[in-house]
Design a protein around this motif. Structure first.
Motif, PDB file in Angstrom:
ATOM      1  N   MET A  36     -34.304 -38.853 -11.168  1.00  0.00           N
ATOM      2  CA  MET A  36     -33.681 -37.648 -11.694  1.00  0.00           C
ATOM      3  C   MET A  36     -32.371 -37.462 -10.966  1.00  0.00           C
ATOM      4  SD  MET A  36     -34.987 -33.668 -11.912  1.00  0.00           S
ATOM      5  CE  MET A  36     -34.834 -33.366 -10.152  1.00  0.00           C
ATOM      6  N   GLY A  37     -31.316 -37.184 -11.729  1.00  0.00           N
ATOM      7  CA  GLY A  37     -30.001 -37.053 -11.130  1.00  0.00           C
ATOM      8  C   GLY A  37     -29.358 -35.715 -11.419  1.00  0.00           C
ATOM      9  N   ALA A  38     -28.543 -35.238 -10.465  1.00  0.00           N
ATOM     10  CA  ALA A  38     -27.761 -34.009 -10.635  1.00  0.00           C
ATOM     11  C   ALA A  38     -26.282 -34.377 -10.532  1.00  0.00           C
ATOM     12  CB  ALA A  38     -28.124 -32.982  -9.582  1.00  0.00           C
ATOM     13  N   MET A  39     -25.483 -33.934 -11.522  1.00  0.00           N
ATOM     14  CA  MET A  39     -24.090 -34.376 -11.617  1.00  0.00           C
ATOM     15  C   MET A  39     -23.181 -33.208 -11.990  1.00  0.00           C
ATOM     16  SD  MET A  39     -24.898 -37.954 -13.668  1.00  0.00           S
ATOM     17  CE  MET A  39     -23.213 -38.564 -13.601  1.00  0.00           C
ATOM     18  N   PRO A  40     -22.738 -32.425 -11.001  1.00  0.00           N
ATOM     19  CA  PRO A  40     -21.782 -31.359 -11.280  1.00  0.00           C
ATOM     20  C   PRO A  40     -20.336 -31.839 -11.107  1.00  0.00           C
ATOM     21  CG  PRO A  40     -22.600 -31.153  -9.040  1.00  0.00           C
ATOM     22  CD  PRO A  40     -23.243 -32.385  -9.618  1.00  0.00           C
ATOM     23  N   ALA A  41     -19.428 -31.244 -11.859  1.00  0.00           N
ATOM     24  CA  ALA A  41     -18.004 -31.545 -11.688  1.00  0.00           C
ATOM     25  C   ALA A  41     -17.169 -30.408 -12.259  1.00  0.00           C
ATOM     26  CB  ALA A  41     -17.625 -32.856 -12.368  1.00  0.00           C
ATOM     27  N   ILE A  42     -15.969 -30.272 -11.706  1.00  0.00           N
ATOM     28  CA  ILE A  42     -15.006 -29.297 -12.204  1.00  0.00           C
ATOM     29  C   ILE A  42     -13.687 -30.019 -12.422  1.00  0.00           C
ATOM     30  CG2 ILE A  42     -13.846 -27.101 -11.808  1.00  0.00           C
ATOM     31  CD1 ILE A  42     -16.035 -26.482  -9.710  1.00  0.00           C
ATOM     32  N   GLY A  43     -13.281 -30.077 -13.681  1.00  0.00           N
ATOM     33  CA  GLY A  43     -11.982 -30.611 -14.053  1.00  0.00           C
ATOM     34  C   GLY A  43     -11.346 -29.614 -14.997  1.00  0.00           C
ATOM     35  N   GLU A  44     -10.922 -30.074 -16.181  1.00  0.00           N
ATOM     36  CA  GLU A  44     -10.466 -29.126 -17.195  1.00  0.00           C
ATOM     37  C   GLU A  44     -11.621 -28.226 -17.619  1.00  0.00           C
ATOM     38  OE1 GLU A  44      -8.535 -30.958 -20.484  1.00  0.00           O
ATOM     39  OE2 GLU A  44      -7.070 -32.015 -19.253  1.00  0.00           O
ATOM     40  N   ALA A  45     -12.829 -28.768 -17.616  1.00  0.00           N
ATOM     41  CA  ALA A  45     -14.044 -28.003 -17.879  1.00  0.00           C
ATOM     42  C   ALA A  45     -14.892 -27.970 -16.616  1.00  0.00           C
ATOM     43  CB  ALA A  45     -14.824 -28.621 -19.036  1.00  0.00           C
ATOM     44  N   MET A  46     -15.884 -27.098 -16.594  1.00  0.00           N
ATOM     45  CA  MET A  46     -16.790 -26.967 -15.442  1.00  0.00           C
ATOM     46  C   MET A  46     -18.215 -27.029 -15.972  1.00  0.00           C
ATOM     47  SD  MET A  46     -16.856 -24.059 -12.445  1.00  0.00           S
ATOM     48  CE  MET A  46     -17.454 -22.667 -13.394  1.00  0.00           C
ATOM     49  N   ALA A  47     -18.999 -27.989 -15.450  1.00  0.00           N
ATOM     50  CA  ALA A  47     -20.351 -28.176 -15.978  1.00  0.00           C
ATOM     51  C   ALA A  47     -21.188 -28.968 -14.996  1.00  0.00           C
ATOM     52  CB  ALA A  47     -20.306 -28.896 -17.328  1.00  0.00           C
ATOM     53  N   VAL A  48     -22.486 -29.008 -15.270  1.00  0.00           N
ATOM     54  CA  VAL A  48     -23.403 -29.840 -14.488  1.00  0.00           C
ATOM     55  C   VAL A  48     -24.366 -30.517 -15.463  1.00  0.00           C
ATOM     56  CG1 VAL A  48     -24.983 -27.899 -14.087  1.00  0.00           C
ATOM     57  CG2 VAL A  48     -25.079 -29.902 -12.600  1.00  0.00           C
ATOM     58  N   LYS A  49     -24.595 -31.795 -15.226  1.00  0.00           N
ATOM     59  CA  LYS A  49     -25.585 -32.528 -16.014  1.00  0.00           C
ATOM     60  C   LYS A  49     -26.806 -32.813 -15.149  1.00  0.00           C
ATOM     61  CE  LYS A  49     -25.481 -37.066 -17.103  1.00  0.00           C
ATOM     62  NZ  LYS A  49     -25.155 -38.334 -17.789  1.00  0.00           N
ATOM     63  N   ILE A  50     -27.974 -32.565 -15.707  1.00  0.00           N
ATOM     64  CA  ILE A  50     -29.237 -32.979 -15.106  1.00  0.00           C
ATOM     65  C   ILE A  50     -29.795 -34.085 -15.999  1.00  0.00           C
ATOM     66  CG2 ILE A  50     -31.525 -32.296 -14.327  1.00  0.00           C
ATOM     67  CD1 ILE A  50     -29.268 -30.943 -12.797  1.00  0.00           C
ATOM     68  N   VAL A  51     -30.026 -35.249 -15.415  1.00  0.00           N
ATOM     69  CA  VAL A  51     -30.408 -36.415 -16.199  1.00  0.00           C
ATOM     70  C   VAL A  51     -31.650 -37.069 -15.611  1.00  0.00           C
ATOM     71  CG1 VAL A  51     -28.823 -37.887 -14.868  1.00  0.00           C
ATOM     72  CG2 VAL A  51     -29.576 -38.633 -17.131  1.00  0.00           C
ATOM     73  N   THR A  52     -32.505 -37.601 -16.465  1.00  0.00           N
ATOM     74  CA  THR A  52     -33.630 -38.418 -16.016  1.00  0.00           C
ATOM     75  C   THR A  52     -33.472 -39.825 -16.574  1.00  0.00           C
ATOM     76  OG1 THR A  52     -35.017 -37.755 -17.902  1.00  0.00           O
ATOM     77  CG2 THR A  52     -35.215 -36.465 -15.861  1.00  0.00           C
ATOM     78  N   LEU A  53     -33.865 -40.794 -15.774  1.00  0.00           N
ATOM     79  CA  LEU A  53     -33.838 -42.201 -16.161  1.00  0.00           C
ATOM     80  C   LEU A  53     -35.227 -42.767 -15.916  1.00  0.00           C
ATOM     81  CD1 LEU A  53     -32.643 -44.937 -16.895  1.00  0.00           C
ATOM     82  CD2 LEU A  53     -31.644 -45.068 -14.599  1.00  0.00           C
ATOM     83  N   TYR A  54     -35.945 -43.002 -16.995  1.00  0.00           N
ATOM     84  CA  TYR A  54     -37.299 -43.550 -16.939  1.00  0.00           C
ATOM     85  C   TYR A  54     -37.284 -44.941 -17.586  1.00  0.00           C
ATOM     86  CZ  TYR A  54     -39.871 -39.456 -15.238  1.00  0.00           C
ATOM     87  OH  TYR A  54     -40.377 -38.443 -14.449  1.00  0.00           O
ATOM     88  N   HIS A  55     -37.254 -45.974 -16.761  1.00  0.00           N
ATOM     89  CA  HIS A  55     -37.192 -47.327 -17.296  1.00  0.00           C
ATOM     90  C   HIS A  55     -38.426 -47.660 -18.141  1.00  0.00           C
ATOM     91  CE1 HIS A  55     -34.357 -47.745 -13.797  1.00  0.00           C
ATOM     92  NE2 HIS A  55     -33.641 -48.236 -14.787  1.00  0.00           N
ATOM     93  N   GLY A  56     -39.571 -47.062 -17.808  1.00  0.00           N
ATOM     94  CA  GLY A  56     -40.795 -47.331 -18.541  1.00  0.00           C
ATOM     95  C   GLY A  56     -40.772 -46.841 -19.969  1.00  0.00           C
ATOM     96  N   ASN A  57     -39.782 -46.026 -20.337  1.00  0.00           N
ATOM     97  CA  ASN A  57     -39.687 -45.546 -21.712  1.00  0.00           C
ATOM     98  C   ASN A  57     -39.095 -46.581 -22.667  1.00  0.00           C
ATOM     99  OD1 ASN A  57     -40.686 -43.143 -20.815  1.00  0.00           O
ATOM    100  ND2 ASN A  57     -38.783 -41.998 -20.978  1.00  0.00           N
TER     101      ASN A  57
END
Length: 303
Positions: free
Chosen positions: A58-79
């Motif tokens: 599970m990953g957390a990816m916030p950033a602020i550029g022209e826009a401001m947002a955060v992505k929460i992502v899951t990577l399940y290789h078994g899927n």
């Protein structure tokens, strides 16, 4: 415009697919990567948490550029091979002026498209104008996305596809209009553009196969110690999305100990130039500003 939580819109994958197209997205990602390398973006290195008992993160990816947002992502290789995507994500966009939430977006398609869009932006700068051969290694989501994104900026010439699974490879090749080549070396030889889009943990591309002056986009990721490219391939001119992220999370960079020539944003801005005739490898782990720029564009188009 900021919205109260009770009125916070959710934009589905289907809604996002209606408005995001490759030309707009590639240009937006190019601007975002230039801004990142110019120090105009605030973001930490992606935080990745292993899921106990699963081949997953599970990953957390916030950033602020022209826009401001955060992505929460899951990577399940078994899927892989099931009805559930290997990558699933949500992106929460905020108003930069007052910090209020603006929208929640399904992040799966954005993750898929922003990855391929950055490769397309890189190829527009680094690949020959009229490739004779383009080779895609892999048969998943990114193989399909790259065939589409690259075609938006370059004629692909002869399109070849290789995959570790022949059945999956042939099916993908048929879908994208490629010729399936069962032997990896033969698939790569003579190619002007090579895309490595697999979940391999051991190298599937050998540097000795590469045509001098080829452009390679290495986008597969399977942990910070997984490799798609061998040391000979990584002895090429290496370009990364982020030096900090690559040194922390790129198995290709970490395992080879290669020198990093430049960030993609530096190449796109023209502050660093790949020597003429050099073989260039764009190695990406994916960084938050890619998602934030794509989500911001989607919000603008949907709002």
């Amino acid at each position: 415009m900021a919205k109260g939580l009770e009125a916070l819109p959710f934009y589905s994958e289907a809604a996002i697919a209606e408005v995001l197209d490759w030309p707009l997205l590639i240009d937006a990602l190019e601007r975002a990567m230039i801004a990142f390398s110019a120090g105009e973006v605030v973001q930490p290195v992606r935080q990745m948490l292993p899921v106990p008992g699963q081949d997953a993160f599970m990953g957390a990816m916030p950033a602020i550029g022209e826009a401001m947002a955060v992505k929460i992502v899951t990577l399940y290789h078994g899927n892989a091979g099931t009805g559930i995507p290997t990558h699933q994500a949500v992106i929460l966009v905020f108003d930069r002026d007052n910090g209020s939430p603006v929208a929640v977006l399904d992040g799966r398609l954005i993750t898929e498209m922003r990855t391929a869009a950055c490769s397309a932006a890189a190829s527009r700068k680094l690949a020959v104008a009229t490739p004779a051969v383009t080779t895609i290694m892999g048969s998943g989501v990114q193989a399909r996305a790259h065939a589409s994104a690259l075609a938006a900026v370059r004629p692909l010439g002869e399109l070849r596809l290789w995959a570790r699974s022949e059945a999956a490879g042939r099916a993908c090749a048929d879908e994208i209009g490629a010729v399936f080549v069962a032997d990896a070396e033969r698939a790569v030889q003579g190619a002007d553009i090579v895309v490595c889009a697999t979940s391999a943990t051991e190298p599937i591309l050998t540097g000795g196969w590469l045509k001098p002056g080829a452009f390679v986009a290495a986008v597969g990721w399977n942990g910070k110690d997984g490799r798609e490219l061998d040391d000979a391939a990584m002895a090429s001119t290496v370009i990364v999305d982020s030096r900090d992220a690559a040194r922390d999370q790129s198995g290709n960079v970490r395992g080879s100990g290669c020198a990093i020539f430049a960030e993609l944003g530096e190449i796109l801005a023209g502050t660093r130039t790949v020597p003429e005739g050099a073989t260039a490898v764009y190695d990406t782990v994916g960084i938050a500003i890619m998602d934030v720029a794509a989500a911001g564009l989607a919000c603008d188009l949907l709002g």
